[in-house]
Design a protein around this motif. Structure first.
Motif, PDB file in Angstrom:
ATOM      1  N   GLU A  61     -28.450 -45.653  -7.393  1.00 32.50           N
ATOM      2  CA  GLU A  61     -27.215 -45.225  -8.040  1.00 32.50           C
ATOM      3  C   GLU A  61     -27.438 -44.420  -9.314  1.00 32.50           C
ATOM      4  O   GLU A  61     -26.543 -44.314 -10.156  1.00 32.50           O
ATOM      5  CB  GLU A  61     -26.317 -46.433  -8.307  1.00 32.50           C
ATOM      6  N   CYS A  96     -27.110 -41.188 -11.063  1.00 29.29           N
ATOM      7  CA  CYS A  96     -26.253 -40.015 -10.796  1.00 29.29           C
ATOM      8  C   CYS A  96     -25.551 -40.136  -9.443  1.00 29.29           C
ATOM      9  O   CYS A  96     -25.249 -39.123  -8.800  1.00 29.29           O
ATOM     10  CB  CYS A  96     -27.062 -38.718 -10.845  1.00 29.29           C
ATOM     11  N   ASN A  97     -25.273 -41.364  -9.001  1.00 32.89           N
ATOM     12  CA  ASN A  97     -24.705 -41.587  -7.673  1.00 32.89           C
ATOM     13  C   ASN A  97     -23.909 -42.885  -7.705  1.00 32.89           C
ATOM     14  O   ASN A  97     -24.412 -43.945  -7.354  1.00 32.89           O
ATOM     15  CB  ASN A  97     -25.837 -41.652  -6.632  1.00 32.89           C
ATOM     16  N   GLN A  98     -22.632 -42.811  -8.156  1.00 36.10           N
ATOM     17  CA  GLN A  98     -21.841 -44.021  -8.343  1.00 36.10           C
ATOM     18  C   GLN A  98     -21.375 -44.587  -7.015  1.00 36.10           C
ATOM     19  O   GLN A  98     -20.591 -43.974  -6.302  1.00 36.10           O
ATOM     20  CB  GLN A  98     -20.631 -43.745  -9.237  1.00 36.10           C
ATOM     21  N   TYR A 116     -24.823 -48.896 -10.684  1.00 37.04           N
ATOM     22  CA  TYR A 116     -24.538 -47.702 -11.479  1.00 37.04           C
ATOM     23  C   TYR A 116     -24.204 -48.103 -12.918  1.00 37.04           C
ATOM     24  O   TYR A 116     -24.699 -47.511 -13.875  1.00 37.04           O
ATOM     25  CB  TYR A 116     -23.374 -46.945 -10.842  1.00 37.04           C
ATOM     26  N   THR A 117     -23.360 -49.136 -13.060  1.00 30.38           N
ATOM     27  CA  THR A 117     -22.980 -49.602 -14.398  1.00 30.38           C
ATOM     28  C   THR A 117     -24.181 -50.182 -15.134  1.00 30.38           C
ATOM     29  O   THR A 117     -24.361 -49.945 -16.341  1.00 30.38           O
ATOM     30  CB  THR A 117     -21.866 -50.657 -14.298  1.00 30.38           C
ATOM     31  N   ARG A 128     -26.562 -47.070 -16.053  1.00 32.11           N
ATOM     32  CA  ARG A 128     -25.934 -46.144 -16.998  1.00 32.11           C
ATOM     33  C   ARG A 128     -25.709 -46.800 -18.361  1.00 32.11           C
ATOM     34  O   ARG A 128     -25.980 -46.193 -19.403  1.00 32.11           O
ATOM     35  CB  ARG A 128     -24.598 -45.658 -16.421  1.00 32.11           C
ATOM     36  N   GLN A 176     -22.209 -35.949  -5.448  1.00 28.56           N
ATOM     37  CA  GLN A 176     -22.153 -37.037  -6.426  1.00 28.56           C
ATOM     38  C   GLN A 176     -22.752 -36.609  -7.768  1.00 28.56           C
ATOM     39  O   GLN A 176     -22.269 -36.991  -8.831  1.00 28.56           O
ATOM     40  CB  GLN A 176     -22.922 -38.253  -5.889  1.00 28.56           C
ATOM     41  N   GLU A 186     -22.652 -34.965 -13.184  1.00 33.89           N
ATOM     42  CA  GLU A 186     -23.411 -35.837 -14.074  1.00 33.89           C
ATOM     43  C   GLU A 186     -24.826 -35.338 -14.370  1.00 33.89           C
ATOM     44  O   GLU A 186     -25.481 -35.872 -15.256  1.00 33.89           O
ATOM     45  CB  GLU A 186     -23.524 -37.239 -13.457  1.00 33.89           C
ATOM     46  N   TRP A 228     -29.457 -36.630 -17.250  1.00 27.87           N
ATOM     47  CA  TRP A 228     -28.234 -37.333 -16.847  1.00 27.87           C
ATOM     48  C   TRP A 228     -27.261 -37.217 -18.017  1.00 27.87           C
ATOM     49  O   TRP A 228     -27.585 -37.598 -19.149  1.00 27.87           O
ATOM     50  CB  TRP A 228     -28.555 -38.794 -16.555  1.00 27.87           C
TER      51      TRP A 228
END
Length: 612
Positions: free
Chosen positions: A23, A25-27, A32-33, A36, A60, A64, A99
């Protein structure tokens, strides 16, 4: 024992760190959370020695990812840029850049589809070398296998360009990237490997299908169950990554047992998840923000309910739950049972006030319910008419005040033209109805089998006038583009009074933590990693506005009664007490900042560097 905090930059100045996750750059979901939000705490410690690695999906990544200038790629001397150059020289499609998140970390993204022509051989290698099967018609598995192969090549090039006397750490999150680990070890790539499972794949499936999952865990035949759920290749990949890593980690003490029984390896460390709390801090504005976004929710509630009947918004509390649609795992079943009991309890007490409960989750739907849209449109017309009358009366009242000799307030109704009086009356006549407010905002593809709707029907939680708990099931993400709520999810959270997340299976759980970060009280459970962490680290968490339902070793009905008690106590608070509680929640948010929790990662990295 908790690892001691230390500045990584002084302990590991000779180490380069690659963190790999599907995840980047790919939510897609919660990882992802994790990645990031951790970046702002990671970059000050690692700086240019840190690089994130993920698959390249253009749609995606486009918003970003910022590619590095080609001149920088050709002249860069760091191991990551050098590795990208070497791979490009071999004909590989590899992107390197930044990113576009706080901290702006270096990122390498690799297109997995470029080696699809080699899939047959790659799958044969997986089977012959590591005993991992791979079917022919699973595209996600194909992407994972292809990306794992390309990740291994990238790691080999990075290791070859790490300066003499320096070391390389490779941290893989979840089975989707961990598939590279067995070959990295087989080919003796000089990297110290950490693997983190955030939730065992098999554990999630079992918990969804077995109400006594925790009691049966130690007797699970992992291979038979993986085959039963048709996920054996992915489970085999997860097990291979866990056993191939130098250091194996998970995100909570709760998932440690899962790892022992389903992956056959005891985790070396637990890495609790945090948030970048600064991103949520509104200094002393969080109370004002609550009022601002609560007024937006008021607009929705008036449109949704007031066409049928009205109630006092000043005595109305907004509760919500959200997350992936896993009816049992996310505790939606427990929440609904507790709400039904709360509805009866408030009715019996004769207490003033209402509760409006929002269920925010994602379900397949065909359209927004036209009835819900019509209610909103009709109320907007009433608002426009009221504003026109307000303007007309305001101008005439000002003139009358300036010309007045007796200082008396004139009859305001006489200042409204007959046209506006008639329009006002007709709009109200067309606005009011005896039809019950809908319990769901969208038309589902199949609402007959939906567990949330079926419970509401059985329990008669159908938004009758006498119901003191009103239901709004919103089977889509909250977004500013939505014609219903029209705000960001974070703004919606700030406008609510309480988040309710009594999960049955939740290896960590960001939803209550996101409430805390925004100064909103939250309910979690001791079967969620977050709730378990709170019980271990915060004395009397309820004083901080974090409530933990005890679900371990309790029956469903005992847990439902405890949750109902928590909700009952909350609705009895007065406004001043709720403000004090929000202050307490906001003051506790710092405990979950990555700046404090990053120490657990430092500890795992230190362990990995000690192992060959």
């Amino acid at each position: 024992m908790q690892p001691q905090a230390h500045p990584t930059e002084t302990l590991l100045p000779d180490v380069f760190l690659i963190e790999s996750a599907w995840e980047v750059c790919n939510q897609v979901g919660g990882i992802y959370t994790v990645i990031r939000s951790k970046v702002p705490a990671t970059m000050p410690a690692w700086g240019e020695r840190y690089c994130l690695l993920g698959p390249y999906f253009p749609n995606q990544a486009q918003g970003e990812f910022e590619p590095l200038d080609e001149l920088e790629v050709h002249t860069g001397s760091d191991p990551y840029t050098s590795a990208v150059r070497a791979m490009r020289a071999q004909g590989y499609d590899v992107c390197i850049g930044t990113w576009l998140v706080t901290g702006r970390p270096r990122v390498v993204l690799i297109n997995p589809f470029q080696v699809y022509g080699q899939l047959a051989q790659l799958k044969t290698n997986l089977w012959q070398r590591h005993g991992i099967p791979a079917p022919d018609h699973d595209d996600l598995l194909h992407q994972v296998i292809a990306f794992g192969h390309l990740s291994k090549i990238f790691m080999q090039h990075v290791a070859a360009h790490v300066p003499a006397g320096k070391r390389l750490l490779a941290h893989f999150h979840e089975w989707m990237t961990g598939v590279a680990i067995p070959d990295l070890r087989r080919e003796r790539v000089p990297a110290h490997i950490v693997f983190t499972t955030h939730a065992t794949l098999l554990g999630r499936y079992l918990a969804m299908n077995d109400p006594d999952f925790y009691d049966h865990l130690m007797r699970v035949d992992w291979q038979a169950e993986a085959r039963h759920f048709n996920i054996e290749p992915a489970v085999q990949m997860e097990r291979a990554a866990a056993h191939g890593s130098h250091v194996f980690t998970t995100v909570s003490e709760l998932t440690v047992r899962e790892c022992i029984y389903l992956l056959d390896r005891m985790p070396d460390a637990v890495l609790p998840n945090g948030l970048n709390i600064e991103r949520f801090v509104a200094l002393h504005e969080f109370q004002n923000l609550h009022q601002q976004y609560k007024s937006k929710i008021h607009e929705f509630v008036m449109a949704h309910f007031f066409q049928s009947y009205s109630f006092d918004l000043d005595k109305t509390l907004y509760l919500f739950t959200s997350g992936r649609y896993e009816y049992h795992n996310k505790g939606f079943d427990l929440t609904l049972e507790a709400l039904a009991r709360l509805n009866h309890r408030i009715q019996a007490s004769g207490m003033d006030g209402q509760v409006v409960m929002f269920f925010i989750t994602k379900r397949p739907y065909t359209s927004i319910n036209p009835q819900v849209l019509e209610r909103r449109a009709l109320l907007d017309e009433v608002r426009d008419t009221c504003r026109a009358i307000e303007q007309q009366v305001g101008e005439r009242l000002f003139y009358a005040a300036a010309a007045s000799q007796d200082h008396k307030l004139p009859e305001l109704g006489e200042m409204v033209d007959d046209y506006w009086k008639l329009r006002y009356r007709r709009q109200l006549q067309s606005w009011k109805t005896n039809v019950l407010p809908p319990v769901i905002t969208h038309n589902l593809g199949d609402d007959r089998t939906d567990d949330i709707l079926n419970f509401m029907r059985r329990a008669q939680l159908l938004n009758h006038r006498h119901d003191r708990v009103k239901m709004v099931y919103h089977p889509d993400f909250v977004s500013p583009s939505s014609p219903l709520l029209g705000m960001e999810y974070g703004q919606f959270v700030r406008g609510c009074h309480l988040g309710v997340f009594p999960s049955y299976y939740e290896p960590w759980g960001y939803t209550p933590l996101e409430c805390v970060a925004r100064g909103v009280p939250a309910i979690t459970s001791d079967l969620s990693g977050f709730g378990d962490y709170v019980l271990q680290t915060i004395p009397e968490p309820e004083q901080k506005g974090i409530f933990v339902v005890r679900r371990q070793e309790k029956t469903f009905h005992e847990a439902a009664e405890e949750l109902c008690d928590m909700l009952w106590n909350f609705v009895q608070l007065n406004r001043r007490e709720r403000i004090m509680q929000r202050n307490a929640v906001e003051s506790s948010a710092e405990l979950f900042d990555w700046k404090n929790l990053r120490v657990h990662y430092d500890h795992a990295y230190g362990l990995a560097l000690e192992r060959q």
